[in-house]
Design an enzyme around this catalytic site. Structure first.
Site, PDB file in Angstrom:
ATOM      1  N   GLY A  46       0.867  -1.079   0.022  1.00 35.83           N
ATOM      2  CA  GLY A  46       0.104  -0.074  -0.091  1.00 35.83           C
ATOM      3  C   GLY A  46       0.783   1.077   0.026  1.00 35.83           C
ATOM      4  N   GLN A  51       3.015  10.159   1.261  1.00 37.77           N
ATOM      5  CA  GLN A  51       4.312   9.371   1.284  1.00 37.77           C
ATOM      6  C   GLN A  51       5.223   9.715  -0.021  1.00 37.77           C
ATOM      7  OE1 GLN A  51       2.419   5.112   2.182  1.00 37.77           O
ATOM      8  NE2 GLN A  51       4.625   5.080   3.142  1.00 37.77           N
ATOM      9  N   CYS A  88       6.405  -0.332   7.189  1.00 37.18           N
ATOM     10  CA  CYS A  88       6.017   0.903   6.411  1.00 37.18           C
ATOM     11  C   CYS A  88       7.060   1.270   5.414  1.00 37.18           C
ATOM     12  CB  CYS A  88       5.571   1.994   7.059  1.00 37.18           C
ATOM     13  SG  CYS A  88       5.004   3.416   6.200  1.00 37.18           S
ATOM     14  N   LEU A  89       6.664   1.709   4.077  1.00 36.33           N
ATOM     15  CA  LEU A  89       7.696   2.075   3.316  1.00 36.33           C
ATOM     16  C   LEU A  89       8.525   3.381   3.575  1.00 36.33           C
ATOM     17  CD1 LEU A  89       6.077   1.182  -0.135  1.00 36.33           C
ATOM     18  CD2 LEU A  89       7.933  -0.018   1.095  1.00 36.33           C
ATOM     19  N   HIS A 130      -4.004   1.132   7.887  1.00 33.55           N
ATOM     20  CA  HIS A 130      -2.708   1.814   7.788  1.00 33.55           C
ATOM     21  C   HIS A 130      -2.448   2.929   7.047  1.00 33.55           C
ATOM     22  CE1 HIS A 130       1.990   1.082   7.659  1.00 33.55           C
ATOM     23  NE2 HIS A 130       1.771   1.961   6.819  1.00 33.55           N
ATOM     24  N   GLU A 131      -3.213   2.650   5.655  1.00 35.81           N
ATOM     25  CA  GLU A 131      -3.010   3.696   4.666  1.00 35.81           C
ATOM     26  C   GLU A 131      -3.835   4.847   4.804  1.00 35.81           C
ATOM     27  OE1 GLU A 131      -0.346   3.419   2.823  1.00 35.81           O
ATOM     28  OE2 GLU A 131      -0.260   1.299   3.003  1.00 35.81           O
ATOM     29  N   HIS A 134      -2.240   7.205   7.121  1.00 33.00           N
ATOM     30  CA  HIS A 134      -1.258   8.067   6.478  1.00 33.00           C
ATOM     31  C   HIS A 134      -2.052   9.555   6.172  1.00 33.00           C
ATOM     32  CE1 HIS A 134       2.538   6.066   6.249  1.00 33.00           C
ATOM     33  NE2 HIS A 134       2.079   5.019   5.764  1.00 33.00           N
TER      34      HIS A 134
HETATM   35 NI    NI Z   1       3.039   3.102   5.661  1.00 31.38          NI
END
Ligand code: NI
Length: 154
Positions: A46, A51, A88-89, A130-131, A134
């Site tokens: 995701g 991000q 998380c990226l 999670h997304e 963000h």
């Molecule tokens: Ni993330």
């Protein structure tokens, strides 16, 4: 195909609230495409627009069942509970257990501007939560109940 730079923890844009998308124009469609390219390139499940430095309510997800593109998503319903090990990226190398609903129903617009409902259970529920976090400037590490040591994962 355009890969965008993924902002890392410490970048203040990750802490800002994303804004609603008013009009789904070519810019938004390009954003969605670049976000999907960037997510797949990074082997993520995701990615949220903040991000890559864009404060818009746009999210892409692929939890193994194909690409999901969401504009202005919001959680309508949530139920149950699960503990899931997340990463998380934007926070490379860190993983931890987070308590999430077992099931969520999310309403959003698809790229055609149609109102859609996504039901997610298990991993998909985790990724949706999670997304969407963000978009509110919330990172998973804020909610971690236990950080996982690297040795534990090997
Ligand atoms: Ni993330």
């Amino acid at each position: 195909m355009a890969i965008r730079e993924i902002r890392k923890d410490g970048d203040e844009i990750l802490r800002k609230k994303a804004k609603e998308v008013d009009v789904i124009n070519d810019r938004i469609l390009t954003l969605l495409k670049d976000m999907a390219d960037t997510m797949y390139e990074a082997d993520g499940v995701g990615l949220a627009a903040p991000q890559i430095g864009v404060l818009k309510k746009v999210v892409v997800i692929d939890a193994g069942e194909g690409l999901i593109e969401l504009i202005n998503p919001r959680i309508l319903e949530q139920s149950g509970e699960q503990l899931y090990i997340e990463g998380c990226l934007s926070i490379p190398g860190i993983q931890g257990e987070v308590k999430r609903p077992q099931k969520v129903v999310v309403e959003a617009l698809n790229p055609k501007g149609e109102r859609v409902r996504i039901e997610g259970e298990g991993l998909l529920a985790v990724v949706l939560c999670h997304e969407l976090d963000h978009l509110d400037g919330v990172l998973f590490k804020d909610k971690v109940v236990r950080f996982i040591e690297k040795e534990e994962l090997e």
